[in-house]
Design an enzyme around this catalytic site. Structure first.
Site, PDB file in Angstrom:
ATOM      1  N   HIS A  85      -3.315  31.180  59.432  1.00  0.00           N
ATOM      2  CA  HIS A  85      -3.907  30.827  60.987  1.00  0.00           C
ATOM      3  C   HIS A  85      -2.829  31.769  61.509  1.00  0.00           C
ATOM      4  CE1 HIS A  85      -3.808  26.421  59.471  1.00  0.00           C
ATOM      5  NE2 HIS A  85      -4.660  26.244  60.300  1.00  0.00           N
ATOM      6  N   ASN A  86      -3.692  33.096  61.351  1.00  0.00           N
ATOM      7  CA  ASN A  86      -3.589  34.274  62.537  1.00  0.00           C
ATOM      8  C   ASN A  86      -4.867  34.572  62.700  1.00  0.00           C
ATOM      9  OD1 ASN A  86      -5.131  34.827  60.334  1.00  0.00           O
ATOM     10  ND2 ASN A  86      -3.898  35.756  58.634  1.00  0.00           N
ATOM     11  N   SER A  87      -4.878  35.462  63.368  1.00  0.00           N
ATOM     12  CA  SER A  87      -5.465  35.935  64.055  1.00  0.00           C
ATOM     13  C   SER A  87      -6.840  36.572  63.518  1.00  0.00           C
ATOM     14  CB  SER A  87      -4.802  36.745  65.389  1.00  0.00           C
ATOM     15  OG  SER A  87      -5.627  38.090  64.289  1.00  0.00           O
ATOM     16  N   HIS A  89      -8.111  34.297  61.496  1.00  0.00           N
ATOM     17  CA  HIS A  89      -8.943  32.590  61.581  1.00  0.00           C
ATOM     18  C   HIS A  89      -9.152  32.361  63.083  1.00  0.00           C
ATOM     19  CE1 HIS A  89      -9.425  28.390  61.422  1.00  0.00           C
ATOM     20  NE2 HIS A  89      -8.054  28.498  61.944  1.00  0.00           N
ATOM     21  N   HIS A 125      -7.566  28.596  69.477  1.00  0.00           N
ATOM     22  CA  HIS A 125      -7.504  26.990  69.303  1.00  0.00           C
ATOM     23  C   HIS A 125      -5.945  27.133  68.966  1.00  0.00           C
ATOM     24  CE1 HIS A 125      -8.926  28.479  65.838  1.00  0.00           C
ATOM     25  NE2 HIS A 125      -8.790  27.388  64.871  1.00  0.00           N
ATOM     26  N   ASP A 126      -5.701  28.159  67.786  1.00  0.00           N
ATOM     27  CA  ASP A 126      -4.052  28.022  67.295  1.00  0.00           C
ATOM     28  C   ASP A 126      -3.100  28.597  67.063  1.00  0.00           C
ATOM     29  OD1 ASP A 126      -4.509  25.792  65.261  1.00  0.00           O
ATOM     30  OD2 ASP A 126      -5.936  27.174  64.104  1.00  0.00           O
ATOM     31  N   ASP A 248     -13.924  25.080  63.052  1.00  0.00           N
ATOM     32  CA  ASP A 248     -12.701  25.202  62.686  1.00  0.00           C
ATOM     33  C   ASP A 248     -12.212  24.809  61.235  1.00  0.00           C
ATOM     34  OD1 ASP A 248      -9.901  26.067  63.108  1.00  0.00           O
ATOM     35  OD2 ASP A 248      -9.347  23.426  62.836  1.00  0.00           O
ATOM     36  N   GLN A 299     -10.347  21.362  46.775  1.00  0.00           N
ATOM     37  CA  GLN A 299     -12.148  22.053  47.659  1.00  0.00           C
ATOM     38  C   GLN A 299     -13.015  20.569  47.617  1.00  0.00           C
ATOM     39  OE1 GLN A 299     -11.492  24.249  49.849  1.00  0.00           O
ATOM     40  NE2 GLN A 299      -9.683  23.837  50.022  1.00  0.00           N
TER      41      GLN A 299
END
Length: 356
Positions: A85-87, A89, A125-126, A248, A299
């Protein structure tokens, strides 16, 4: 490659450029000005204007430098140390949202403002994601869980952090991308933007998918106005809200090796959370226990129960999904099934050795 392409690789972009979200956001929201500026910068001739751009700069009196200031602040609010969850993403989900709109998602919109709001929601969004999920926040009685009463804790926080910037009274930020909008447009923007981010809450997945499927079976897909729903007194396109959620969770539907790297990043972040949960004697969240989680199983389950049904429903609304996304998803599912078989073979060999 083209920024509308399904197989666009944001991970590769992030290797070449340290601000992937700024780059993607600028290229999509400031088209065609961004492309012309890049061409001039490189001394190339101006590109032909594609017919599939949304001219937000003119439509909303958007100043590219103000948008870039805003995107820089947003990007700076993502934690670089998060494996997932970083930029990158955020850039990936923004690009994927754009790609899905171009594949026919934009037919379910009735104004450029909705598309503008949705693409910006994707970028934000995150924001401020702590690298832990909602169940961790709730079980640890974190400050955020207390503020938001355990309901969509992180999603509420992401939307709020974006609006902190948008409503900042500080003029030296020079980041008010809504300055060119009328008051009624600002209200509509806020509504679509915050709702879209709240719809990315995974705990809402099955109810939202069921809602969309029931609309399709009742009304068919020809009339986009049938997909508008009343949310807090405003009419919003359910297809657009669901589209951001699908973007997402789209990693397993991406081609090449992209989906494997995203999977590894995601599980690394989950396992770090599981370690923290064990240490704090909290219940370990699903897929967060590094001792028990089998990558291929996680998965295969995610694709079969969540990702594939979502894209199959989207393919009813956007026929291009049938040829452009579903085959990739099937081929990736087969990859994990093959991995599973290999893992089983290794286990059998080890068992034989141990028995001998």
């Amino acid at each position: 490659g083209s920024i509308a392409r399904w197989g666009y690789d944001s991970l590769e972009l992030a290797v070449a450029c340290e601000a992937p979200l700024l780059f993607i956001g600028w290229a999509i929201l400031c088209a065609p000005h961004a492309q012309n500026a890049m061409a001039e910068d490189l001394g190339d001739e101006l590109p032909e204007e594609p017919d599939n751009i949304y001219e937000f700069v003119e439509e909303f009196h958007l100043r590219p430098e103000v948008l870039c200031n805003f995107l820089r602040l947003v990007e700076g609010d993502y934690r670089k140390e998060n494996p997932y969850h970083n930029s990158i993403h955020a850039a990936d989900v923004t690009q994927t949202t754009f790609s899905l709109l171009q594949m026919g998602g934009d037919k379910f919109s009735s104004s450029p403002l909705e598309l503008f709001s949705l693409i910006l929601a994707a970028a934000c969004h995150d924001m401020g994601h702590p690298g832990r999920n909602n169940s961790y926040e709730v079980n640890s009685r974190s400050d955020l869980a207390i503020i938001y009463n355990d309901a969509a804790v992180l999603e509420n926080m992401h939307a709020a952090r974006a609006f902190r910037i948008l409503t900042s009274k500080s003029s030296d930020l020079n980041a008010d991308i809504l300055a060119g909008l009328q008051p009624t447009q600002k209200d509509a923007f806020r509504s679509t933007f915050t709702k879209a981010i709240l719809w990315t809450d995974m705990s809402q997945h099955f109810s939202k998918l069921a809602m969309l499927k029931s609309k399709i079976s009742t009304h068919g897909t020809a009339d986009h106005t049938k997909f508008y729903i009343n949310q807090d007194g405003r009419s919003i396109s359910m297809v657009l809200l669901f589209l951001l959620h699908v973007a997402d969770i789209s990693n397993p539907a991406k081609p090449g090796e992209i989906f494997v790297e995203w999977c590894d990043r995601c599980l690394n972040e989950f396992f770090a959370q599981g370690d923290a949960e064990k240490k704090a004697l909290m219940p370990v969240s699903p897929m967060c226990d590094r001792e028990l989680t089998v990558k291929s199983d996680s998965q295969m389950g995610f694709i079969k129960f969540i990702v594939r049904p979502s894209f199959v429903t989207m393919s009813d609304l956007m026929p291009r999904v049938v040829d452009e996304i579903l085959p990739v998803l099937e081929s990736n599912l087969k990859y994990w099934e093959d991995q599973k078989l290999q893992e089983m073979d290794v286990l059998k060999t080890e068992e034989k050795k141990a028995a001998a």
